[in-house]
Design a protein around this motif. Sequence first.
Motif, PDB file in Angstrom:
ATOM      1  N   SER A  30      10.976  -7.995   1.002  1.00 48.00           N
ATOM      2  CA  SER A  30       9.807  -7.305   0.456  1.00 48.00           C
ATOM      3  C   SER A  30       8.789  -7.023   1.558  1.00 48.00           C
ATOM      4  CB  SER A  30       9.160  -8.160  -0.643  1.00 48.00           C
ATOM      5  OG  SER A  30       7.932  -7.586  -1.075  1.00 48.00           O
ATOM      6  N   TYR A  31       8.561  -8.008   2.429  1.00 48.12           N
ATOM      7  CA  TYR A  31       7.638  -7.836   3.549  1.00 48.12           C
ATOM      8  C   TYR A  31       8.124  -6.725   4.477  1.00 48.12           C
ATOM      9  CZ  TYR A  31       5.442  -8.832   8.076  1.00 48.12           C
ATOM     10  OH  TYR A  31       4.777  -8.725   9.281  1.00 48.12           O
ATOM     11  N   ARG A  32       9.410  -6.749   4.807  1.00 53.72           N
ATOM     12  CA  ARG A  32       9.961  -5.745   5.725  1.00 53.72           C
ATOM     13  C   ARG A  32       9.868  -4.342   5.133  1.00 53.72           C
ATOM     14  NH1 ARG A  32      13.898  -9.974   6.170  1.00 53.72           N
ATOM     15  NH2 ARG A  32      13.889 -10.955   8.243  1.00 53.72           N
ATOM     16  N   ARG A  33      10.191  -4.217   3.840  1.00 54.18           N
ATOM     17  CA  ARG A  33      10.128  -2.896   3.201  1.00 54.18           C
ATOM     18  C   ARG A  33       8.686  -2.398   3.119  1.00 54.18           C
ATOM     19  NH1 ARG A  33      13.908  -5.239  -0.463  1.00 54.18           N
ATOM     20  NH2 ARG A  33      12.233  -5.490  -2.006  1.00 54.18           N
ATOM     21  N   THR A  34       7.770  -3.316   2.870  1.00 50.76           N
ATOM     22  CA  THR A  34       6.353  -2.943   2.795  1.00 50.76           C
ATOM     23  C   THR A  34       5.848  -2.456   4.146  1.00 50.76           C
ATOM     24  OG1 THR A  34       5.922  -4.540   1.013  1.00 50.76           O
ATOM     25  CG2 THR A  34       4.013  -3.762   2.267  1.00 50.76           C
ATOM     26  N   VAL A  35       6.202  -3.165   5.204  1.00 45.43           N
ATOM     27  CA  VAL A  35       5.795  -2.759   6.551  1.00 45.43           C
ATOM     28  C   VAL A  35       6.385  -1.392   6.892  1.00 45.43           C
ATOM     29  CG1 VAL A  35       6.036  -3.258   9.022  1.00 45.43           C
ATOM     30  CG2 VAL A  35       5.429  -5.090   7.432  1.00 45.43           C
ATOM     31  N   ARG A  36       7.662  -1.185   6.562  1.00 48.96           N
ATOM     32  CA  ARG A  36       8.294   0.120   6.835  1.00 48.96           C
ATOM     33  C   ARG A  36       7.591   1.241   6.074  1.00 48.96           C
ATOM     34  NH1 ARG A  36      13.365  -2.820   6.875  1.00 48.96           N
ATOM     35  NH2 ARG A  36      13.690  -2.359   4.665  1.00 48.96           N
ATOM     36  N   ALA A  37       7.217   0.952   4.821  1.00 49.78           N
ATOM     37  CA  ALA A  37       6.523   1.965   4.008  1.00 49.78           C
ATOM     38  C   ALA A  37       5.157   2.290   4.602  1.00 49.78           C
ATOM     39  CB  ALA A  37       6.372   1.461   2.571  1.00 49.78           C
ATOM     40  N   LEU A  38       4.465   1.279   5.097  1.00 49.95           N
ATOM     41  CA  LEU A  38       3.149   1.488   5.718  1.00 49.95           C
ATOM     42  C   LEU A  38       3.290   2.296   7.008  1.00 49.95           C
ATOM     43  CD1 LEU A  38       1.644  -2.077   5.166  1.00 49.95           C
ATOM     44  CD2 LEU A  38       0.760   0.041   4.172  1.00 49.95           C
ATOM     45  N   VAL A  39       4.277   1.945   7.815  1.00 52.69           N
ATOM     46  CA  VAL A  39       4.508   2.662   9.074  1.00 52.69           C
ATOM     47  C   VAL A  39       4.817   4.134   8.790  1.00 52.69           C
ATOM     48  CG1 VAL A  39       6.089   2.911  11.029  1.00 52.69           C
ATOM     49  CG2 VAL A  39       5.246   0.644  10.391  1.00 52.69           C
ATOM     50  N   PHE A  40       5.663   4.376   7.815  1.00 53.50           N
ATOM     51  CA  PHE A  40       6.023   5.751   7.453  1.00 53.50           C
ATOM     52  C   PHE A  40       4.788   6.524   6.981  1.00 53.50           C
ATOM     53  CE2 PHE A  40       7.494   9.120   4.641  1.00 53.50           C
ATOM     54  CZ  PHE A  40       8.555   9.683   5.362  1.00 53.50           C
ATOM     55  N   ALA A  41       3.959   5.860   6.148  1.00 51.13           N
ATOM     56  CA  ALA A  41       2.754   6.514   5.626  1.00 51.13           C
ATOM     57  C   ALA A  41       1.777   6.851   6.751  1.00 51.13           C
ATOM     58  CB  ALA A  41       2.080   5.610   4.593  1.00 51.13           C
ATOM     59  N   PHE A  42       1.593   5.927   7.685  1.00 53.53           N
ATOM     60  CA  PHE A  42       0.677   6.166   8.798  1.00 53.53           C
ATOM     61  C   PHE A  42       1.173   7.313   9.688  1.00 53.53           C
ATOM     62  CE2 PHE A  42      -0.710   1.441   8.694  1.00 53.53           C
ATOM     63  CZ  PHE A  42      -1.623   1.733   7.695  1.00 53.53           C
ATOM     64  N   LYS A  43       2.480   7.384   9.886  1.00 50.48           N
ATOM     65  CA  LYS A  43       3.034   8.415  10.766  1.00 50.48           C
ATOM     66  C   LYS A  43       2.992   9.808  10.150  1.00 50.48           C
ATOM     67  CE  LYS A  43       6.263   5.776  13.647  1.00 50.48           C
ATOM     68  NZ  LYS A  43       7.694   5.582  14.013  1.00 50.48           N
ATOM     69  N   HIS A  44       3.190   9.884   8.843  1.00 52.39           N
ATOM     70  CA  HIS A  44       3.379  11.189   8.204  1.00 52.39           C
ATOM     71  C   HIS A  44       2.248  11.600   7.254  1.00 52.39           C
ATOM     72  CE1 HIS A  44       7.440  11.295   9.826  1.00 52.39           C
ATOM     73  NE2 HIS A  44       7.600  10.055   9.415  1.00 52.39           N
TER      74      HIS A  44
END
Length: 207
Positions: free
Chosen positions: A169-183
């Motif tokens: 859950s932590y890893r998926r949340t971090v990936r989602a945040l990174v994707f949101a910040f980038k795009h």
Amino acid sequence: MDKFVVRLPKGERPTKPKGNTKVYKQATIESLRRVVVIEDVMRCKSVLERPAQRKDELLTALTELGKKIPSREVLKSTKIGHAVNKMRKHLDPDVSSAAAKVYTDWRTFIEANSNKPAIEVRSDTQSEGLRSNATRLLCEALEVKEDSGLVDNVEREAFHQSGRLVSSSYRRTVRALVFAFKHNAAIRTQVKDNTMSVKQLVSKYKK
């Protein structure tokens, strides 16, 4: 099993017992004031130290800190006492008053119980390494330096909302945040100018 079942006439509902019946709740080790989780202390510290932090975020952090009594060693190693003491000079009277109460409670308790040990819980080395990598990815996506208090706040909130575990859950949340910040430039702007709180941000992308 029938002798344990109270059968009522059809259509009749059971009534709750009258009187002031006490409801007991089992305490957990983390609910004890002297049990201090270093990660929670550092998460609150990152909230207090963020420039132009929102009032509601400051009050929430101070309320959480007020529920605990860190040992003298924890105060020295985390420097949370300095962060709380600085809030005593905050321009908002609600914030300064809350900080003053926490500071006074801690000082009074520690002076009276300086010889009693406290329980401290820290993350293991592997988890710290994975979290450090997550922080680096968030910095790159948000386009800020690694020593940014904002990114530290975001990562610690993600860790907190994931049950303080470096889980899937932590890893998926971090990936989602990174994707949101980038795009999503709008999200980056809202987080940086504090129109969206870190707690709201992480809740939005929590997986």
